[in-house]
Scaffold this motif. Structure first.
Motif, mmCIF file in Angstrom:
data_model
loop_
_atom_site.group_PDB
_atom_site.id
_atom_site.type_symbol
_atom_site.label_atom_id
_atom_site.label_comp_id
_atom_site.label_asym_id
_atom_site.label_seq_id
_atom_site.Cartn_x
_atom_site.Cartn_y
_atom_site.Cartn_z
ATOM 1 N N GLU A 34 0.827 -1.205 0.000
ATOM 2 C CA GLU A 34 0.000 0.000 0.000
ATOM 3 C C GLU A 34 0.864 1.258 0.000
ATOM 4 O O GLU A 34 0.582 2.221 -0.724
ATOM 5 C CB GLU A 34 -0.929 -0.003 1.219
ATOM 6 N N PHE A 35 1.927 1.249 0.808
ATOM 7 C CA PHE A 35 2.826 2.402 0.864
ATOM 8 C C PHE A 35 3.527 2.600 -0.478
ATOM 9 O O PHE A 35 3.670 3.733 -0.954
ATOM 10 C CB PHE A 35 3.867 2.217 1.977
ATOM 11 N N LEU A 36 3.970 1.508 -1.099
ATOM 12 C CA LEU A 36 4.659 1.607 -2.385
ATOM 13 C C LEU A 36 3.723 2.091 -3.493
ATOM 14 O O LEU A 36 4.146 2.812 -4.400
ATOM 15 C CB LEU A 36 5.279 0.262 -2.761
ATOM 16 N N ALA A 37 2.470 1.710 -3.420
ATOM 17 C CA ALA A 37 1.500 2.179 -4.414
ATOM 18 C C ALA A 37 1.332 3.692 -4.337
ATOM 19 O O ALA A 37 1.290 4.377 -5.364
ATOM 20 C CB ALA A 37 0.159 1.487 -4.210
ATOM 21 N N VAL A 38 1.260 4.231 -3.122
ATOM 22 C CA VAL A 38 1.124 5.677 -2.959
ATOM 23 C C VAL A 38 2.392 6.378 -3.444
ATOM 24 O O VAL A 38 2.333 7.392 -4.147
ATOM 25 C CB VAL A 38 0.811 6.050 -1.495
ATOM 26 N N ALA A 39 3.556 5.836 -3.108
ATOM 27 C CA ALA A 39 4.821 6.429 -3.555
ATOM 28 C C ALA A 39 4.923 6.365 -5.082
ATOM 29 O O ALA A 39 5.461 7.288 -5.711
ATOM 30 C CB ALA A 39 6.002 5.709 -2.918
ATOM 31 N N GLY A 40 4.396 5.318 -5.679
ATOM 32 C CA GLY A 40 4.441 5.162 -7.122
ATOM 33 C C GLY A 40 3.581 6.159 -7.868
ATOM 34 O O GLY A 40 3.780 6.395 -9.064
ATOM 35 N N ALA A 41 2.624 6.755 -7.196
ATOM 36 C CA ALA A 41 1.771 7.755 -7.830
ATOM 37 C C ALA A 41 2.535 9.044 -8.104
ATOM 38 O O ALA A 41 2.091 9.877 -8.900
ATOM 39 C CB ALA A 41 0.553 8.040 -6.954
ATOM 40 N N ARG A 42 3.666 9.228 -7.458
ATOM 41 C CA ARG A 42 4.554 10.382 -7.663
ATOM 42 C C ARG A 42 3.840 11.712 -7.460
ATOM 43 O O ARG A 42 4.070 12.674 -8.182
ATOM 44 C CB ARG A 42 5.210 10.327 -9.028
ATOM 45 N N ARG A 43 2.986 11.762 -6.485
ATOM 46 C CA ARG A 43 2.288 12.994 -6.142
ATOM 47 C C ARG A 43 2.658 13.316 -4.701
ATOM 48 O O ARG A 43 2.169 12.685 -3.770
ATOM 49 C CB ARG A 43 0.780 12.786 -6.278
ATOM 50 N N LYS A 44 3.570 14.307 -4.524
ATOM 51 C CA LYS A 44 4.048 14.592 -3.182
ATOM 52 C C LYS A 44 4.379 16.060 -3.048
ATOM 53 O O LYS A 44 4.567 16.777 -4.038
ATOM 54 C CB LYS A 44 5.284 13.759 -2.861
ATOM 55 N N PHE A 45 4.441 16.494 -1.793
ATOM 56 C CA PHE A 45 4.878 17.853 -1.478
ATOM 57 C C PHE A 45 5.643 17.793 -0.163
ATOM 58 O O PHE A 45 5.215 17.134 0.787
ATOM 59 C CB PHE A 45 3.688 18.816 -1.364
ATOM 60 N N THR A 46 6.774 18.496 -0.138
ATOM 61 C CA THR A 46 7.635 18.479 1.041
ATOM 62 C C THR A 46 7.629 19.844 1.713
ATOM 63 O O THR A 46 7.728 20.872 1.046
ATOM 64 C CB THR A 46 9.077 18.109 0.633
ATOM 65 N N THR A 47 7.501 19.832 3.032
ATOM 66 C CA THR A 47 7.602 21.042 3.848
ATOM 67 C C THR A 47 8.696 20.797 4.880
ATOM 68 O O THR A 47 9.175 19.665 5.017
ATOM 69 C CB THR A 47 6.257 21.322 4.554
ATOM 70 N N PRO A 48 9.084 21.816 5.643
ATOM 71 C CA PRO A 48 10.138 21.598 6.638
ATOM 72 C C PRO A 48 9.780 20.541 7.686
ATOM 73 O O PRO A 48 10.654 19.846 8.196
ATOM 74 C CB PRO A 48 10.306 22.969 7.292
ATOM 75 N N GLY A 49 8.510 20.377 7.994
ATOM 76 C CA GLY A 49 8.118 19.459 9.057
ATOM 77 C C GLY A 49 7.723 18.065 8.623
ATOM 78 O O GLY A 49 7.731 17.135 9.427
ATOM 79 N N LEU A 50 7.348 17.888 7.353
ATOM 80 C CA LEU A 50 6.873 16.578 6.901
ATOM 81 C C LEU A 50 6.850 16.514 5.387
ATOM 82 O O LEU A 50 6.978 17.530 4.708
ATOM 83 C CB LEU A 50 5.473 16.287 7.450
ATOM 84 N N MET A 51 6.671 15.307 4.884
ATOM 85 C CA MET A 51 6.434 15.104 3.456
ATOM 86 C C MET A 51 5.080 14.415 3.336
ATOM 87 O O MET A 51 4.778 13.495 4.097
ATOM 88 C CB MET A 51 7.508 14.225 2.823
ATOM 89 N N LEU A 52 4.284 14.880 2.392
ATOM 90 C CA LEU A 52 2.964 14.290 2.155
ATOM 91 C C LEU A 52 2.949 13.663 0.775
ATOM 92 O O LEU A 52 3.303 14.308 -0.212
ATOM 93 C CB LEU A 52 1.873 15.364 2.240
ATOM 94 N N GLN A 53 2.572 12.400 0.701
ATOM 95 C CA GLN A 53 2.358 11.709 -0.571
ATOM 96 C C GLN A 53 0.875 11.384 -0.658
ATOM 97 O O GLN A 53 0.235 11.097 0.359
ATOM 98 C CB GLN A 53 3.155 10.404 -0.635
ATOM 99 N N ALA A 54 0.330 11.427 -1.867
ATOM 100 C CA ALA A 54 -1.100 11.172 -2.029
ATOM 101 C C ALA A 54 -1.360 10.405 -3.313
ATOM 102 O O ALA A 54 -0.620 10.526 -4.292
ATOM 103 C CB ALA A 54 -1.876 12.482 -2.049
ATOM 104 N N MET A 55 -2.426 9.609 -3.285
ATOM 105 C CA MET A 55 -2.850 8.853 -4.456
ATOM 106 C C MET A 55 -4.374 8.741 -4.431
ATOM 107 O O MET A 55 -4.951 8.308 -3.435
ATOM 108 C CB MET A 55 -2.237 7.452 -4.449
ATOM 109 N N ALA A 56 -5.004 9.134 -5.518
ATOM 110 C CA ALA A 56 -6.462 9.044 -5.618
ATOM 111 C C ALA A 56 -6.874 7.593 -5.854
ATOM 112 O O ALA A 56 -6.192 6.854 -6.547
ATOM 113 C CB ALA A 56 -6.965 9.918 -6.752
ATOM 114 N N ARG A 57 -7.998 7.216 -5.257
ATOM 115 C CA ARG A 57 -8.567 5.880 -5.452
ATOM 116 C C ARG A 57 -10.016 6.068 -5.894
ATOM 117 O O ARG A 57 -10.895 6.295 -5.070
ATOM 118 C CB ARG A 57 -8.516 5.084 -4.145
ATOM 119 N N PRO A 58 -10.289 5.984 -7.185
ATOM 120 C CA PRO A 58 -11.639 6.271 -7.677
ATOM 121 C C PRO A 58 -12.707 5.299 -7.184
ATOM 122 O O PRO A 58 -13.876 5.642 -7.128
ATOM 123 C CB PRO A 58 -11.503 6.190 -9.199
#
Length: 141
Positions: A34-58
């Motif tokens: 599940e984690f690799l699937a979200v990382a594979g979507a290549r949709r992320k944003f990094t801030t000083p405090g955290l990194m957020l990755q996201a993947m849509a599931r229709p």
């Protein structure tokens, strides 16, 4: 003989206030796949405090969001990593449940500053990341 006490009677539930949206139900991501699937979507944003990755599931429930948390050894020792993940879980319950879109898988990745950064700044970081990825939902009037 007296009637039942008023606190024993079911009380009407107060609905959400006008102009707010119901919080999302958060479900945990647990498997590596599940984690690799979200990382594979290549949709992320990094801030000083955290990194957020996201993947849509229709095909998912729009009233729920799946959330995963991770902290690598770069973050620090086991105590520091656990503290960082606890803070990310609290942040998700606060921000993701109330402000993020449903039907999306989110992975919050701890950074070195996650364990020491103020919670208000972490909240701002996550809100910024959600906004930049266009995943904030608007309150309905």
């Amino acid at each position: 003989m007296q009637g039942p006490a008023s606190e024993d009677q079911p009380q009407p539930q107060a609905g959400p206030a006008q102009g707010t949206v119901a919080p999302l139900r958060l479900v945990r991501l647990k498997t590596r796949q599940e984690f690799l699937a979200v990382a594979g979507a290549r949709r992320k944003f990094t801030t000083p405090g955290l990194m957020l990755q996201a993947m849509a599931r229709p095909d998912s429930d729009p009233a729920a969001a799946r959330v995963g948390f991770t902290a690598s050894r770069k973050v620090g020792n086991a105590v520091t990593r656990n503290r960082a993940k606890r803070r990310l879980r609290a942040l998700a319950a606060d921000v993701v449940a109330r402000r993020a879109q449903g039907g999306i898988d989110y992975v919050l990745i701890a950074r070195q500053e996650t364990a020491t950064r103020s919670f208000a700044l972490l909240r701002e970081d996550l809100t910024t990341a959600l906004g930049r990825l266009r995943l904030l939902r608007e309150a309905r009037p």
